[in-house]
Design an enzyme around this catalytic site. Structure first.
Site, PDB file in Angstrom:
ATOM      1  CG  ASP A   1      -4.369 -11.349   7.506  1.00  0.00           C
ATOM      2  OD1 ASP A   1      -5.164 -11.873   6.705  1.00  0.00           O
ATOM      3  OD2 ASP A   1      -4.334 -10.117   7.726  1.00  0.00           O
TER       4      ASP A   1
ATOM      5  CG  HIS B   1      -1.683  -1.111   1.570  1.00  0.00           C
ATOM      6  ND1 HIS B   1      -1.181  -2.248   2.139  1.00  0.00           N
ATOM      7  CD2 HIS B   1      -3.016  -1.314   1.414  1.00  0.00           C
ATOM      8  CE1 HIS B   1      -2.164  -3.122   2.319  1.00  0.00           C
ATOM      9  NE2 HIS B   1      -3.291  -2.587   1.890  1.00  0.00           N
TER      10      HIS B   1
ATOM     11  CD  GLU C   1      -6.638 -11.900   2.693  1.00  0.00           C
ATOM     12  OE1 GLU C   1      -6.215 -10.955   2.005  1.00  0.00           O
ATOM     13  OE2 GLU C   1      -6.723 -11.867   3.929  1.00  0.00           O
TER      14      GLU C   1
ATOM     15  CD  GLU D   1      -7.426  -8.617  -0.754  1.00  0.00           C
ATOM     16  OE1 GLU D   1      -6.498  -8.027  -1.339  1.00  0.00           O
ATOM     17  OE2 GLU D   1      -7.377  -8.918   0.446  1.00  0.00           O
TER      18      GLU D   1
ATOM     19  CG  ASP E   1       1.831  -1.025   3.279  1.00  0.00           C
ATOM     20  OD1 ASP E   1       1.096  -0.617   4.187  1.00  0.00           O
ATOM     21  OD2 ASP E   1       1.511  -1.903   2.444  1.00  0.00           O
TER      22      ASP E   1
END
Ligand code: XLS
Ligand code: NI
Ligand code: NI
Length: 439
Positions: A308, A100, A267, A231, A103
């Site tokens: 995650d 991103h 995902e 996503e 980030d």
């Protein structure tokens, strides 16, 4: 040059028998599976946010890791992060990364300063990419963290927030293009609602589509040729996210005429949050010709949030790669590890153990999926199961010749339906077990 991960050596393939946990046991990048190298099938990517930024905070506790990499000022920290990221990717043999905007560079006092920070860091990233050959799988904009997006970005009730998001996405597409990225992702972090009492769902979705249309038009106008992805995720942080699952996203794209412009980034943990298997979401994408890329991770079936975790479940990786192979493999997409080591796995060596676990699980999954396909019994069973559509009344249904009248005449002559055959689920599950663990 400073080494940021002295505890991590260059990770090499040592084979299944090795007792060395800092080696690959199954991922052998040049090994050919179904005519293609493993590295080309799998296209592993590092997620910058989890690996280089996230410090192990959760809603009840502060960080357990320090990812400032010896930097003092924000810009110094983010410059060091670039060097750390590329050191890590080289040691792990990972050829792609994803990020991103926020980030990779700190947010400044205003948009102009944020953009300048971004440009300065992108210069460094570009240099490292040239030096190492590492590529950008996809870029995106973080339009969910800052309080300005409390009501959403593209679906905000506040047009100022919409405009700010558009400006951020514009810049993120420019940066993605400049770095040769082959994908640009929309994940609607705050694009949903907490209560319908204060929400104009119809305007919000129209606006979201407007934002996506502008992104595509702008991207193409500056020569960005990669994919645009959505996503899907059903919830978290919002109670309901508009991009709930693959089918919901497809309906949205078709309603707004965006279905030729977007593919899906599926995902694993988002699939399970939506009450689906990972394979289900991949199948929906494949059946509809919108399979694009994958965020590889796994959730915990006892927890209702996006944990995650690094993927280690071999059934999931096998069925995932089965769908990927059947979809013809990745084109612009790849396997991004949208995953992080657990909060208590706080050592830098845990980053290596995590990636090795995930990469090996997918390498095995690839090999097992290839075996399932080469074995042929699954395909043959499915083909036989639907064989009634190959001739007679079935062929008439499929060809469009059958009508209600002709089907009624046929059914009247049947007496009862006596031609059903067993679905043999248990036999097939045992067959899969045999391929996975039989030798
Ligand atoms: C969060 C999402 C996010 C996207 C990129 O749950 O997975 O990390 O992949 O914005
Ligand atoms: Ni993701
Ligand atoms: Ni996620």
């Amino acid at each position: 040059m400073k080494e940021f991960f002295p505890e991590i050596p260059a990770i090499r393939y040592e084979g299944p028998g090795s007792k060395n946990s800092l080696s690959f046991h199954h991922y052998n990048k040049d090994e050919v599976v179904l005519g293609k190298k493993m590295s080309e099938h799998l296209k592993f990517a590092l997620s910058y946010w989890h690996t280089i930024d996230a410090e192990g905070t959760d809603i009840f506790g502060s960080g357990t890791m320090d990812k400032s990499f010896g930097g003092a000022s924000p810009m110094e920290i983010y410059k060091n992060k670039v060097a750390a990221a590329f050191e890590l990717m080289q040691k792990l043999g990972i050829e792609y990364f994803c990020f991103h905007d926020r980030d990779i560079a700190p947010e400044g006092k205003d948009l102009a300063e944020s953009n300048r920070n971004l440009d300065e860091i992108v210069d460094l990233i570009e240099t490292q990419m040239k030096k190492t050959g590492i590529k950008l799988l996809w870029g995106t904009a973080n339009c969910f963290n800052n309080p300005r997006y409390m009501h959403g970005a593209g679906t905000s009730c506040n047009a100022d927030a919409f405009a700010y998001a558009a400006a951020q996405i514009k810049k993120a597409i420019e940066v993605t293009k400049r770095l040769g990225g082959t994908g640009y992702v929309f994940w609607g972090g705050r694009e949903g609602y907490e209560t319908l009492l204060n929400t104009n769902t119809s305007l919000e979705l129209d606006n979201m589509a407007r934002l996506m249309r502008m992104a595509v038009e702008y991207g193409r106008s500056i020569g960005y040729t990669g994919d645009f992805y959505i996503e899907p995720k059903p919830k978290e942080p919002t109670k309901h996210q508009y991009d709930f699952d693959a089918s919901t996203v497809l309906a949205f794209l078709r309603k707004y005429g965006l279905d030729q412009d977007f593919k899906l980034n599926i995902e694993a943990n988002h699939a399970t949050l939506a009450g689906h298997t990972f394979q289900h979401e991949l199948r929906v994408a494949r059946d509809n010709g919108v399979f694009g890329s994958i965020d590889a991770n796994q959730g915990d079936m006892l927890l209702g949030w996006d944990t995650d975790q690094f993927p280690t479940n071999l059934y999931d990786t096998t069925f995932c790669m089965y769908e990927v192979l059947k979809a013809g493999g990745f084109v612009n997409g790849g396997l991004n590890f949208d995953a992080k080591a657990r909060r208590a796995s706080f050592g830098f060596d845990d980053i290596a153990y995590s990636y090795i676990a995930g990469m090996d699980a997918f390498a095995l999954g690839l090999k097992k999926a290839a075996q399932l396909i080469e074995d042929g019994r699954l395909d043959a069973f499915v083909q036989e199961r639907y064989s009634s559509y190959e001739s007679g009344i079935g062929a008439e249904i499929v060809s469009g010749k059958a009508t209600f009248e002709s089907l009624e005449a046929y059914a009247l002559g049947l007496g009862e339906v006596r031609s059903n055959r067993s679905g043999r689920q248990e036999m097939l599950e045992a067959l899969v077990n045999d391929i996975l663990f039989g030798k």
